[in-house]
Design a protein around this motif. Structure first.
Motif, PDB file in Angstrom:
ATOM      1  N   ARG A 126       0.827  -1.207   0.000  1.00 41.86           N
ATOM      2  CA  ARG A 126       0.000   0.000   0.000  1.00 41.86           C
ATOM      3  C   ARG A 126       0.853   1.245   0.000  1.00 41.86           C
ATOM      4  NH1 ARG A 126       2.399   1.874   3.873  1.00 41.86           N
ATOM      5  NH2 ARG A 126       2.161   1.350   6.049  1.00 41.86           N
ATOM      6  N   ALA A 185       0.424   4.982   2.014  1.00 39.05           N
ATOM      7  CA  ALA A 185      -0.386   5.501   3.110  1.00 39.05           C
ATOM      8  C   ALA A 185      -0.031   6.965   3.387  1.00 39.05           C
ATOM      9  CB  ALA A 185      -0.164   4.639   4.346  1.00 39.05           C
ATOM     10  N   PRO A 186      -0.260   7.809   2.397  1.00 41.10           N
ATOM     11  CA  PRO A 186       0.150   9.197   2.577  1.00 41.10           C
ATOM     12  C   PRO A 186      -0.805   9.985   3.486  1.00 41.10           C
ATOM     13  CG  PRO A 186      -0.790   8.890   0.393  1.00 41.10           C
ATOM     14  CD  PRO A 186      -0.821   7.552   1.062  1.00 41.10           C
ATOM     15  N   SER A 187      -0.283  11.071   3.992  1.00 43.19           N
ATOM     16  CA  SER A 187      -1.099  11.991   4.776  1.00 43.19           C
ATOM     17  C   SER A 187      -1.518  13.152   3.874  1.00 43.19           C
ATOM     18  CB  SER A 187      -0.284  12.519   5.962  1.00 43.19           C
ATOM     19  OG  SER A 187       0.120  11.430   6.760  1.00 43.19           O
ATOM     20  N   GLU A 192      12.720   7.179   6.928  1.00 46.49           N
ATOM     21  CA  GLU A 192      12.625   7.973   8.159  1.00 46.49           C
ATOM     22  C   GLU A 192      11.877   7.172   9.237  1.00 46.49           C
ATOM     23  OE1 GLU A 192      11.135   8.632   5.299  1.00 46.49           O
ATOM     24  OE2 GLU A 192       9.113   9.468   5.551  1.00 46.49           O
ATOM     25  N   TRP A 193      11.212   6.084   8.819  1.00 46.21           N
ATOM     26  CA  TRP A 193      10.469   5.261   9.788  1.00 46.21           C
ATOM     27  C   TRP A 193      11.272   4.080  10.299  1.00 46.21           C
ATOM     28  CZ3 TRP A 193       6.583   7.592  11.816  1.00 46.21           C
ATOM     29  CH2 TRP A 193       5.819   8.484  11.057  1.00 46.21           C
ATOM     30  N   THR A 219       5.916  -0.901   2.653  1.00 48.07           N
ATOM     31  CA  THR A 219       6.987  -0.112   2.036  1.00 48.07           C
ATOM     32  C   THR A 219       6.765   1.324   2.467  1.00 48.07           C
ATOM     33  OG1 THR A 219       5.599   0.141   0.079  1.00 48.07           O
ATOM     34  CG2 THR A 219       7.308  -1.518  -0.025  1.00 48.07           C
ATOM     35  N   ARG A 220       7.783   1.928   2.989  1.00 45.33           N
ATOM     36  CA  ARG A 220       7.652   3.324   3.418  1.00 45.33           C
ATOM     37  C   ARG A 220       9.043   3.930   3.480  1.00 45.33           C
ATOM     38  NH1 ARG A 220       6.024   2.017   9.787  1.00 45.33           N
ATOM     39  NH2 ARG A 220       8.032   1.075  10.282  1.00 45.33           N
ATOM     40  N   TYR A 255       0.111   7.786  14.569  1.00 39.92           N
ATOM     41  CA  TYR A 255       0.492   6.981  13.408  1.00 39.92           C
ATOM     42  C   TYR A 255       0.892   5.560  13.819  1.00 39.92           C
ATOM     43  CZ  TYR A 255       3.497   4.849   9.945  1.00 39.92           C
ATOM     44  OH  TYR A 255       4.058   3.945   9.092  1.00 39.92           O
ATOM     45  N   GLU A 273      -3.867   8.626   5.700  1.00 40.15           N
ATOM     46  CA  GLU A 273      -3.505   8.741   7.108  1.00 40.15           C
ATOM     47  C   GLU A 273      -3.712  10.177   7.572  1.00 40.15           C
ATOM     48  OE1 GLU A 273       0.174   6.548   7.840  1.00 40.15           O
ATOM     49  OE2 GLU A 273      -1.132   4.794   7.645  1.00 40.15           O
TER      50      GLU A 273
HETATM   51  N1  GLU Z   1       1.531   8.501   6.715  1.00 38.30           N
HETATM   52  C1  GLU Z   1       2.895   8.098   6.725  1.00 38.30           C
HETATM   53  C2  GLU Z   1       3.714   9.148   5.976  1.00 38.30           C
HETATM   54  O1  GLU Z   1       3.143   9.912   5.234  1.00 38.30           O
HETATM   55  C3  GLU Z   1       3.021   6.808   5.986  1.00 38.30           C
HETATM   56  C4  GLU Z   1       4.015   5.860   6.460  1.00 38.30           C
HETATM   57  C5  GLU Z   1       3.569   4.469   5.991  1.00 38.30           C
HETATM   58  O2  GLU Z   1       3.523   4.250   4.779  1.00 38.30           O
HETATM   59  O3  GLU Z   1       3.267   3.639   6.828  1.00 38.30           O
HETATM   60  O4  GLU Z   1       4.899   9.202   6.136  1.00 38.30           O
END
Ligand code: GLU
Length: 549
Positions: free
Chosen positions: A37, A39-41, A254-255, A250-251, A233, A73
């Motif tokens: 997926r 998952a942008p904000s 920074e995470w 996949t992200r 989050y 998100e």
């Molecule tokens: N909402 C998070 C962001 O924009 C997404 C991280 C994710 O894909 O889990 O960085």
């Protein structure tokens, strides 16, 4: 009084988690299918990184007969912009990255694992927060933001690791009775996770991209439900990716440092953790220094930039795959005409450190991509772009038959022209072919070797009178220019010119240049034979007349 009493007091109406576990059953997919997926904000100005993530996720799902979905998100409502969701959906669409499930507009969605917008999932998060409280794995925290800030300051001055953990986690040891009393007295609170971790122990994580990484365990009692009732989050992602059946998260990297916390959350919630693939940040070379491409400083960081400039989405995707897998370039060389969905993308071959994003290279790729398009395709795409961004080009293209001829020059052959990198280049590229634009404007003629007025006049006049026939094939056409050169005392062949220094003032090529400049006011153009064919005799005559004035 038990944890259950506390949980019931805080979330009296929350459902049992078994309800959700049944509502969202395990997906029925072939072995090895990837569920991925983006998952942008919805914080505005979609970043090109989101397109990169989306492309990779879409590709993995396609290659494994899996699923790709879009989740919004939006739990940080302070940062949200008004049409943020539509911008995300539209940007993905602009790049032809179409999700199987998820949001399809700001308030519509498809798929059986929704809602796909976090702010619509509040009840779900409450159910899982309640579940954790019931088991003593989460607790209400009554510390005010000022108190938390106070703790941070103390830690800072004592040079101690910051955060809400161990002895600093004041509310973690409040008894159930005390907590219930505070709540009944109307004290404000948030919900924190009670971390079972210890900082002096290590965890091992295997990241699909970064490989094996060791981290200290998480011991922070992070906030899971904020004062506004929405989750953070960290908490939301664990629940969502579990219920939505994500197999590979996949992200951006920074995470990566949050992985110990996330794995712990999965563990404590009783979920099987997904695999993680942390992609390297897109970097840019800024005067010899590599830095992150930023929405603030770099126009190319915004996904909308490519649409506005008219860089075809296919070229951008091709370039992003180039960055993603370094073997893409070789594959492309061996398969110049295959569509990119035939490329076997391998997520584990993505670069571990930063990925350099180079606009010059992207535009080179774009030139190749456009060179392979038919005149019809170039026409349609530039017209669509022009309708929105360039009225003058739109008007030029309104003569479709003529425009197709112009755009067809040196196209559809073995070595097609590669002079268009983006639709915003088209006007400058073809404007001289339109009589109403060319003849009605002052032109600057920069003649080269042959630059004397009488000679130019002789060349143009004699050419039209004696050597130009509308229906000549290319060989005859060129022979005629040689004859013209000969008749006027120039060398008919370049070789002859070189072998007899001093004998000729110029050669056939220089005569051609005079014709070219008189026709177009340009020194470099595509094939002049084709240009003349498209212009036709009447226009050629008018252009010569103008040049002679
Ligand atoms: N909402 C998070 C962001 O924009 C997404 C991280 C994710 O894909 O889990 O960085």
């Amino acid at each position: 009084m038990t944890y259950k009493d506390l949980a019931d007091l805080i979330f009296p109406n929350a459902k049992n988690i078994s309800y959700y576990e049944e509502k969202y059953p395990k997906r029925n997919l072939p072995e090895g299918a990837v569920v991925a997926r983006v998952a942008p904000s919805p914080t505005g100005n979609v970043h090109i990184g989101t397109i990169y993530q989306g492309l990779i996720a879409r590709k993995m799902a396609d290659q494994t007969k899996g699923v790709f979905f879009v989740r919004i998100e939006d739990t940080d409502q302070k940062r949200e912009v008004e049409d943020g969701i539509s911008q995300i959906i539209q940007s993905l669409k602009n790049f032809d990255i179409i999700p199987d499930e998820g949001m399809t507009s700001a308030d519509t969605e498809i798929g059986n694992y929704g809602p796909y917008k976090q702010s619509d999932r509040k009840k779900i998060y409450e159910a899982y927060a309640k579940y954790l409280i019931e088991q003593g794995k989460a607790y209400p925290c009554f510390c005010t933001p000022e108190e938390v800030e106070e703790i941070r300051k103390k830690q800072e001055s004592a040079k101690i690791r910051p955060g809400y953990y161990g002895i600093w986690a004041k509310c973690r040891n409040i008894t159930v009775e005390e907590a219930i009393e505070k709540i009944k007295n109307g004290e404000k609170y948030i919900i924190r996770f009670k971390s079972p971790g210890r900082e002096d122990r290590k965890i091992k994580h295997h990241d699909i991209i970064k490989g094996n990484v060791d981290f200290p365990e998480n011991d922070q009692d992070i906030v899971i439900i904020k004062a506004d009732g929405l989750p953070t989050y960290h908490f939301a992602h664990a629940i969502d990716d579990h219920l939505m059946g994500t197999t590979i998260v996949t992200r951006g990297d920074e995470w990566l440092s949050s992985v110990p916390l996330h794995l712990q959350l999965f563990q404590e919630l009783g979920f099987k953790a997904p695999k993680y693939a942390h992609t390297s940040t897109l970097l840019k070379n800024d005067d010899g220094n590599k830095r992150k491409i930023s929405k603030r400083k770099d126009p190319e960081a915004a996904a909308s930039y490519y649409v506005e400039e008219g860089i075809p989405s296919g070229a951008v995707k091709e370039y992003l795959l180039n960055i993603a897998n370094s073997n893409f370039e070789n594959w492309r060389r061996a398969n110049p005409d295959k569509p990119i969905n035939e490329f076997d993308f391998q997520i584990n071959k993505m670069s571990v450190s930063g990925a350099l994003f180079d606009m010059v290279k992207l535009l080179d790729i774009s030139k190749i991509v456009i060179s392979k398009m038919s005149a019809e395709e170039v026409y349609e795409k530039s017209l669509t772009w022009a309708k929105k961004y360039d009225k003058e080009l739109e008007e030029m293209l309104s003569d479709k038959d003529y425009s197709l001829k112009v755009l067809g020059i040196e196209r559809g052959n073995k070595k097609p022209r590669k002079d268009i990198a983006k639709w915003s280049d088209v006007k400058e590229n073809i404007i001289y072919m339109y009589d109403d634009k060319f003849l009605n404007k002052d032109q600057e003629y920069q003649y080269q070797v042959i630059n004397n007025k009488e000679e130019i006049e002789k060349i143009l006049k004699l050419y039209l009178e004696k050597y130009y026939n509308e229906n000549d094939d290319k060989d005859t056409w060129f022979n005629n220019i040689k004859e013209l050169a000969g008749e006027l005392g120039f060398a008919k062949e370049v070789k002859e010119f070189k072998q007899n220094p001093g004998k000729y003032s110029a050669h056939v090529g220089d005569v051609s240049t005079v014709l070219r400049i008189a026709l177009t006011a340009r020194i470099n153009t595509p094939d002049m034979y084709e240009i003349m064919k498209v212009l036709g005799k009447e226009s050629i005559a008018k252009r010569f007349e103008k040049a002679l004035k």
